[in-house]
Design an enzyme around this catalytic site. Structure first.
Site, PDB file in Angstrom:
ATOM      1  N   ASP A 116       0.810  -1.184   0.000  1.00  0.00           N
ATOM      2  CA  ASP A 116       0.000   0.000   0.000  1.00  0.00           C
ATOM      3  C   ASP A 116       0.860   1.257   0.000  1.00  0.00           C
ATOM      4  O   ASP A 116       0.570   2.240  -0.651  1.00  0.00           O
ATOM      5  CB  ASP A 116      -0.787  -0.028   1.303  1.00  0.00           C
ATOM      6  CG  ASP A 116      -2.180   0.400   1.086  1.00  0.00           C
ATOM      7  OD1 ASP A 116      -2.679   0.186  -0.027  1.00  0.00           O
ATOM      8  OD2 ASP A 116      -2.764   0.955   2.024  1.00  0.00           O
TER       9      ASP A 116
ATOM     10  N   TYR B 213     -21.893  -7.830 -16.121  1.00  0.00           N
ATOM     11  CA  TYR B 213     -22.533  -9.043 -16.639  1.00  0.00           C
ATOM     12  C   TYR B 213     -23.031  -8.974 -18.084  1.00  0.00           C
ATOM     13  O   TYR B 213     -23.534  -9.966 -18.606  1.00  0.00           O
ATOM     14  CB  TYR B 213     -23.698  -9.473 -15.737  1.00  0.00           C
ATOM     15  CG  TYR B 213     -24.705  -8.373 -15.446  1.00  0.00           C
ATOM     16  CD1 TYR B 213     -25.579  -7.943 -16.421  1.00  0.00           C
ATOM     17  CD2 TYR B 213     -24.760  -7.792 -14.194  1.00  0.00           C
ATOM     18  CE1 TYR B 213     -26.489  -6.937 -16.162  1.00  0.00           C
ATOM     19  CE2 TYR B 213     -25.681  -6.788 -13.928  1.00  0.00           C
ATOM     20  CZ  TYR B 213     -26.537  -6.362 -14.905  1.00  0.00           C
ATOM     21  OH  TYR B 213     -27.425  -5.367 -14.651  1.00  0.00           O
TER      22      TYR B 213
ATOM     23  N   CYS C 207     -41.819  11.693  24.658  1.00  0.00           N
ATOM     24  CA  CYS C 207     -40.800  10.702  24.983  1.00  0.00           C
ATOM     25  C   CYS C 207     -41.341   9.704  25.999  1.00  0.00           C
ATOM     26  O   CYS C 207     -41.862  10.102  27.036  1.00  0.00           O
ATOM     27  CB  CYS C 207     -39.568  11.412  25.535  1.00  0.00           C
ATOM     28  SG  CYS C 207     -38.300  10.270  26.083  1.00  0.00           S
TER      29      CYS C 207
ATOM     30  N   ASP D  54     -27.332  -8.030  -5.814  1.00  0.00           N
ATOM     31  CA  ASP D  54     -28.349  -7.105  -5.336  1.00  0.00           C
ATOM     32  C   ASP D  54     -27.721  -5.753  -4.998  1.00  0.00           C
ATOM     33  O   ASP D  54     -27.155  -5.556  -3.939  1.00  0.00           O
ATOM     34  CB  ASP D  54     -29.013  -7.712  -4.091  1.00  0.00           C
ATOM     35  CG  ASP D  54     -30.399  -7.148  -3.873  1.00  0.00           C
ATOM     36  OD1 ASP D  54     -30.877  -6.396  -4.745  1.00  0.00           O
ATOM     37  OD2 ASP D  54     -30.992  -7.453  -2.833  1.00  0.00           O
TER      38      ASP D  54
ATOM     39  N   CYS E 226     -35.906  12.900  21.150  1.00  0.00           N
ATOM     40  CA  CYS E 226     -36.278  13.533  22.404  1.00  0.00           C
ATOM     41  C   CYS E 226     -35.248  14.623  22.648  1.00  0.00           C
ATOM     42  O   CYS E 226     -34.060  14.336  22.771  1.00  0.00           O
ATOM     43  CB  CYS E 226     -36.258  12.521  23.550  1.00  0.00           C
ATOM     44  SG  CYS E 226     -36.301  13.349  25.149  1.00  0.00           S
TER      45      CYS E 226
ATOM     46  N   ARG F 239     -29.782   2.980 -14.165  1.00  0.00           N
ATOM     47  CA  ARG F 239     -30.851   2.401 -14.972  1.00  0.00           C
ATOM     48  C   ARG F 239     -32.055   3.336 -15.080  1.00  0.00           C
ATOM     49  O   ARG F 239     -32.702   3.400 -16.115  1.00  0.00           O
ATOM     50  CB  ARG F 239     -31.272   1.072 -14.346  1.00  0.00           C
ATOM     51  CG  ARG F 239     -32.478   0.491 -15.008  1.00  0.00           C
ATOM     52  CD  ARG F 239     -32.682  -0.944 -14.615  1.00  0.00           C
ATOM     53  NE  ARG F 239     -34.094  -1.211 -14.427  1.00  0.00           N
ATOM     54  CZ  ARG F 239     -34.577  -2.363 -14.029  1.00  0.00           C
ATOM     55  NH1 ARG F 239     -33.761  -3.352 -13.745  1.00  0.00           N
ATOM     56  NH2 ARG F 239     -35.855  -2.542 -13.894  1.00  0.00           N
TER      57      ARG F 239
ATOM     58  N   LEU G 152     -36.131  -7.996 -15.660  1.00  0.00           N
ATOM     59  CA  LEU G 152     -36.057  -9.441 -15.901  1.00  0.00           C
ATOM     60  C   LEU G 152     -37.352 -10.090 -15.444  1.00  0.00           C
ATOM     61  O   LEU G 152     -37.953  -9.660 -14.466  1.00  0.00           O
ATOM     62  CB  LEU G 152     -34.900 -10.059 -15.102  1.00  0.00           C
ATOM     63  CG  LEU G 152     -33.473  -9.726 -15.518  1.00  0.00           C
ATOM     64  CD1 LEU G 152     -32.499 -10.221 -14.468  1.00  0.00           C
ATOM     65  CD2 LEU G 152     -33.150 -10.331 -16.878  1.00  0.00           C
TER      66      LEU G 152
ATOM     67  N   LYS H  84     -27.416 -13.264  -9.232  1.00  0.00           N
ATOM     68  CA  LYS H  84     -28.134 -11.994  -9.363  1.00  0.00           C
ATOM     69  C   LYS H  84     -27.695 -11.099  -8.213  1.00  0.00           C
ATOM     70  O   LYS H  84     -28.126 -11.270  -7.073  1.00  0.00           O
ATOM     71  CB  LYS H  84     -29.642 -12.236  -9.325  1.00  0.00           C
ATOM     72  CG  LYS H  84     -30.450 -10.988  -9.654  1.00  0.00           C
ATOM     73  CD  LYS H  84     -31.899 -11.340  -9.943  1.00  0.00           C
ATOM     74  CE  LYS H  84     -32.688 -10.167 -10.482  1.00  0.00           C
ATOM     75  NZ  LYS H  84     -32.883  -9.103  -9.541  1.00  0.00           N
TER      76      LYS H  84
ATOM     77  N   GLU I 291     -25.693 -17.088 -13.933  1.00  0.00           N
ATOM     78  CA  GLU I 291     -24.943 -16.088 -13.172  1.00  0.00           C
ATOM     79  C   GLU I 291     -25.658 -15.820 -11.868  1.00  0.00           C
ATOM     80  O   GLU I 291     -26.838 -16.126 -11.721  1.00  0.00           O
ATOM     81  CB  GLU I 291     -24.873 -14.770 -13.962  1.00  0.00           C
ATOM     82  CG  GLU I 291     -24.142 -14.886 -15.271  1.00  0.00           C
ATOM     83  CD  GLU I 291     -24.443 -13.706 -16.197  1.00  0.00           C
ATOM     84  OE1 GLU I 291     -24.641 -12.579 -15.699  1.00  0.00           O
ATOM     85  OE2 GLU I 291     -24.500 -13.935 -17.409  1.00  0.00           O
TER      86      GLU I 291
ATOM     87  N   CYS J 188     -33.260  13.429  30.226  1.00  0.00           N
ATOM     88  CA  CYS J 188     -34.007  12.239  29.814  1.00  0.00           C
ATOM     89  C   CYS J 188     -33.189  11.015  30.263  1.00  0.00           C
ATOM     90  O   CYS J 188     -32.035  10.858  29.849  1.00  0.00           O
ATOM     91  CB  CYS J 188     -34.175  12.264  28.298  1.00  0.00           C
ATOM     92  SG  CYS J 188     -35.010  10.823  27.642  1.00  0.00           S
TER      93      CYS J 188
ATOM     94  N   LYS K 215     -35.629 -16.273  -8.313  1.00  0.00           N
ATOM     95  CA  LYS K 215     -35.489 -15.576  -7.030  1.00  0.00           C
ATOM     96  C   LYS K 215     -35.393 -16.560  -5.877  1.00  0.00           C
ATOM     97  O   LYS K 215     -36.219 -17.463  -5.760  1.00  0.00           O
ATOM     98  CB  LYS K 215     -36.721 -14.679  -6.803  1.00  0.00           C
ATOM     99  CG  LYS K 215     -36.793 -13.513  -7.774  1.00  0.00           C
ATOM    100  CD  LYS K 215     -35.971 -12.345  -7.255  1.00  0.00           C
ATOM    101  CE  LYS K 215     -36.216 -11.119  -8.103  1.00  0.00           C
ATOM    102  NZ  LYS K 215     -36.571  -9.941  -7.436  1.00  0.00           N
TER     103      LYS K 215
ATOM    104  N   CYS L   5     -39.319  10.359  29.404  1.00  0.00           N
ATOM    105  CA  CYS L   5     -39.315  11.590  30.201  1.00  0.00           C
ATOM    106  C   CYS L   5     -40.502  12.493  29.901  1.00  0.00           C
ATOM    107  O   CYS L   5     -40.661  13.537  30.518  1.00  0.00           O
ATOM    108  CB  CYS L   5     -38.010  12.353  30.003  1.00  0.00           C
ATOM    109  SG  CYS L   5     -37.883  13.158  28.399  1.00  0.00           S
TER     110      CYS L   5
ATOM    111  N   GLU M   9       3.978   1.657  -1.081  1.00  0.00           N
ATOM    112  CA  GLU M   9       4.607   1.915  -2.375  1.00  0.00           C
ATOM    113  C   GLU M   9       3.605   2.509  -3.354  1.00  0.00           C
ATOM    114  O   GLU M   9       3.915   3.416  -4.113  1.00  0.00           O
ATOM    115  CB  GLU M   9       5.173   0.620  -2.965  1.00  0.00           C
ATOM    116  CG  GLU M   9       6.435   0.144  -2.285  1.00  0.00           C
ATOM    117  CD  GLU M   9       6.788  -1.267  -2.716  1.00  0.00           C
ATOM    118  OE1 GLU M   9       7.720  -1.418  -3.511  1.00  0.00           O
ATOM    119  OE2 GLU M   9       6.099  -2.213  -2.265  1.00  0.00           O
TER     120      GLU M   9
END
Ligand code: AMP
Ligand code: ZN
Length: 663
Positions: free
Chosen positions: A31, A221, A402, A114, A420, A133, A81, A112, A110, A426, A308, A405, A33
């Site tokens: 890292d 993909y 609340c 998320d 609150c 999209r 899809l 899917k 493949e 409180c 799914k 309190c 370097e």
């Protein structure tokens, strides 16, 4: 060498290292370097603006601020899809395919992913545009933000087409998500709810430097172009990989539906082993010729199908909605459920998030509800079984005061949560702040637990953390479950906390947004509490990594008369409110730029070892990665850590070796 060539060479080298690290997960330099090379390039580019390149590796850190994202019409529409949920669904789909195309059909399977879908455009091997999209026809241009994602190549290698688009999903892997949340909780902020929303929210941040800080990843993909010399989907994945894109290796070619089903079954069981969230698999007809013959319906390709995974769901009764008050005053509604088994564990409580969520679900006490375990840690309520609803019931009225309190709650414009505002008295806020003060990472007061703090407050022995230092053995002895020994321990523990260094005291104060790391930065920079209390927002922002939000919060904290008084009292009791002379003398830069992972049992206490690393300018990290410079191994170091270090070629050193380094 000519300056232009020097710049070119550095860019090329950095690109290669970036690719090794983020796309292949196989770094070849440290890292440190890498940072040195990057700095060298930055310096050259600053001195020679004539060689400006919008896709230079130096652009990854971001810095562009976008107020309004441009709307862009997609050249190729981004379809949705079709979904399937069973073996039968998939077999029906295959029957429909076979009616339209001749010959055998193969499939690419493949995962899917998320996250948030993205469409990247490359011209002559350079990233020119990244568009979300949106509604599939038009999306938002988020190029500056996407450029900060390290696994998105800005510059391609190999035999890529002159102009093409490539689609993928921007995801936030679990590890990064958990780390981001830990930092937020520590700073008194609400944790993010799930990786998917956080990933898509990140794309729409105005400041790309903020996006750069988020550990996002981009998984590709699908390639789109006017003419392609590629014949199959599987081949296109391999091609994309060869041009420098991150294409997960899990994708498989299936010769028939049977093999597709095997893939589905496998991942339904193993998806939890993946580093990022998935919600199913996507099956695509492999031949692009056959894909063309099949074409599209009005909303989705006929040649692809999502399968799914079933989210693990249970049905149970919502017994009551209760409200919790956090240390910062934030109110969280909690669903108390009739116990039910979900994904192997018994669930009794679920998150309801906030008032809007309750209204959206129209969930009421006594309802039969559906509970789901998604990417979140706490299960959530996803719906109500309205058929079971008591017709006499009425909509849930969110509390206005609340529960602890009685103070009227407030909700700031644009915020999801109610608060609150009675920070001063409180009870859960008072108790929460003291509990934070004594916690392990803060003052680490031995002999004093969270429950004792509650007792001390309810017996009116203390109202704030400064009061701890006035406690006597006689005062605490009468408390429940206190004996002479434990009472003595408690008072001794409080006394011992006066030796805790300034940076941890600063964290212990519980200033909003000041987590452990920020506290260290502030302590190192300002050195005394007086200097910090006197700092303006501008002076604070001038400190490396301190932003507006933190600066404003620090200033607001010390603007309060009450806070200043508490801090002054801490000082008179002898709590460390400045960096110690000894510490100033012991600090060196010997380990600057080096990251250490500490594993096993050592001669000296682990915390001392960690402190030595930090005092000498090094960083301590919890897990081994390509960024690790050294692993300091004690006795009984875990075998998996050892193997990982060996695999990545990271030097494993002993405690003695380490002491030599800082001598
Ligand atoms: P849906 O939003 O349910 O209609 O699913 C379509 C979305 O799935 C696409 O817009 C992609 O963002 C996403 N997706 C995730 N992984 C894949 C994949 N391997 N192939 C195609 N789409 C995918
Ligand atoms: Zn309150």
């Amino acid at each position: 060498m000519k300056i232009a060539d020097q710049i070119q060479q550095l860019r090329e080298e950095l690109r290669q290292h970036n690719y090794q690290y983020y796309t292949l997960d196989a770094p070849t330099i440290s890292d440190y370097e890498f940072d040195q090379k990057l700095k060298a390039l930055q310096a050259l580019e600053e001195a020679h603006p004539e060689f400006e390149d919008p896709n230079s590796p130096t652009k990854r850190v971001g810095g562009t601020v976008t107020k309004n994202f441009n709307t862009v019409t997609h050249t190729f529409r981004m379809y949705s899809l079709d979904n399937s949920y069973s073996k039968d669904d998939l077999e029906d789909w295959e029957k429909r395919i076979k009616k339209r195309v001749e010959g055998p059909v193969e499939y690419t399977c493949e995962l899917k992913y998320d996250g948030a879908s993205i469409n990247l455009t490359y011209e002559k091997g350079q990233l020119v545009r990244a568009v979300t999209r949106g509604d599939g026809v038009q999306g938002d241009e988020v190029t500056a933000n996407v450029k900060t994602i390290n696994s998105v190549p800005l510059h391609l290698q190999g035999d890529f087409p002159e102009t093409f688009e490539i689609r993928g999903e921007i995801v936030l892997p679990f590890e990064g998500f958990t780390q981001m949340n830990a930092a937020r909780v520590e700073a008194g902020e609400e944790p993010y709810r799930n990786p998917r929303n956080t990933a898509s929210g990140s794309l729409k941040l105005q400041d790309s430097a903020e996006v750069a800080k988020r550990p996002l990843d981009c998984l590709l993909y699908s390639i789109k172009a006017e003419k392609l010399t590629i014949a199959t989907q599987f081949e296109s994945l391999e091609k994309a990989r060869s041009w420098g894109f991150k294409v997960p290796k899990e994708a498989k070619l299936a010769k028939n539906m049977e093999e597709v089903l095997a893939f589905v079954t496998y991942w339904d069981q193993h998806r939890h082993d993946l580093p990022y969230e998935t919600d199913g698999v996507v099956i695509k007809v492999n031949s692009l010729q056959q894909q063309e013959e099949l074409g599209y319906t009005s909303k989705a390709p006929r040649w692809a199908m999502a399968y799914k995974f079933k989210a693990e769901q249970a049905r149970t009764q919502l017994e009551a909605i209760t409200y919790q008050v956090g240390r910062t005053g934030a109110i969280t509604p909690v669903a108390n459920l009739a116990p039910v088994t979900l994904a192997g564990t018994v669930v009794k409580r679920a998150s309801l998030h906030n008032a809007d969520q309750i209204a959206k679900l129209d969930v009421r006490e006594g309802d039969t509800v559906f509970v789901e375990k998604g990417g979140e840690i706490i299960p959530k309520i996803v719906g109500v079984d309205f058929q079971e609803r008591d017709p006499e019931s009425s909509p849930t009225a969110y509390i206005e005061t609340c529960p602890e309190c009685g103070t009227a709650l407030v909700r700031a414009e644009g915020e999801a949560l109610h608060y609150c505002p009675n920070a001063a008295s409180c009870p859960p806020q008072v108790v929460g702040r003291i509990q934070h003060y004594i916690s392990r990472k803060a003052m680490d007061i031995e002999g004093l637990g969270s429950e004792t703090v509650t007792l001390l407050v309810t017996h009116q022995l203390i109202e704030n953390y400064a009061d701890l230092y006035t406690l006597t053995v006689e005062q605490v002895l009468p408390l429940e479950r206190m004996a002479e020994k434990s009472a003595n321990n408690l008072i001794e523990g409080i006394e011992a906390s006066k030796k805790i260094p300034f940076e941890r005291v600063l964290f212990a104060l519980g200033i909003r947004y000041v987590g452990e790391t920020v506290a260290k930065k502030l302590a190192k920079h300002f050195k005394t509490i007086e200097a910090l209390m006197g700092a303006s927002e501008a002076q604070l922002v001038a400190v490396d990594e301190i932003g507006d939000r933190i600066a404003a919060s620090v200033v607001a904290f010390f603007a309060s008369e009450e806070h200043r008084e508490i801090v002054n009292r801490l000082k008179t009791y002898g709590v460390q409110l400045a960096i110690s002379e000894e510490k100033l003398a012991n600090q060196t830069d010997l380990l600057q730029g080096k990251t250490f992972v500490v594993s096993g049992v050592f001669e000296m206490p682990r915390n001392t070892l960690k402190k030595l690393i930090e005092d000498n300018g090094g960083k301590v990290s919890g897990s081994i990665s390509g960024k690790t410079s050294y692993v300091v191994a004690g006795e009984n170091m875990g075998p998996s850590k050892k193997a990982k270090a060996e695999n990545l070629g990271i030097p494993v050193i002993s405690e003695d070796d380490f002491m030599q380094m800082i001598r």
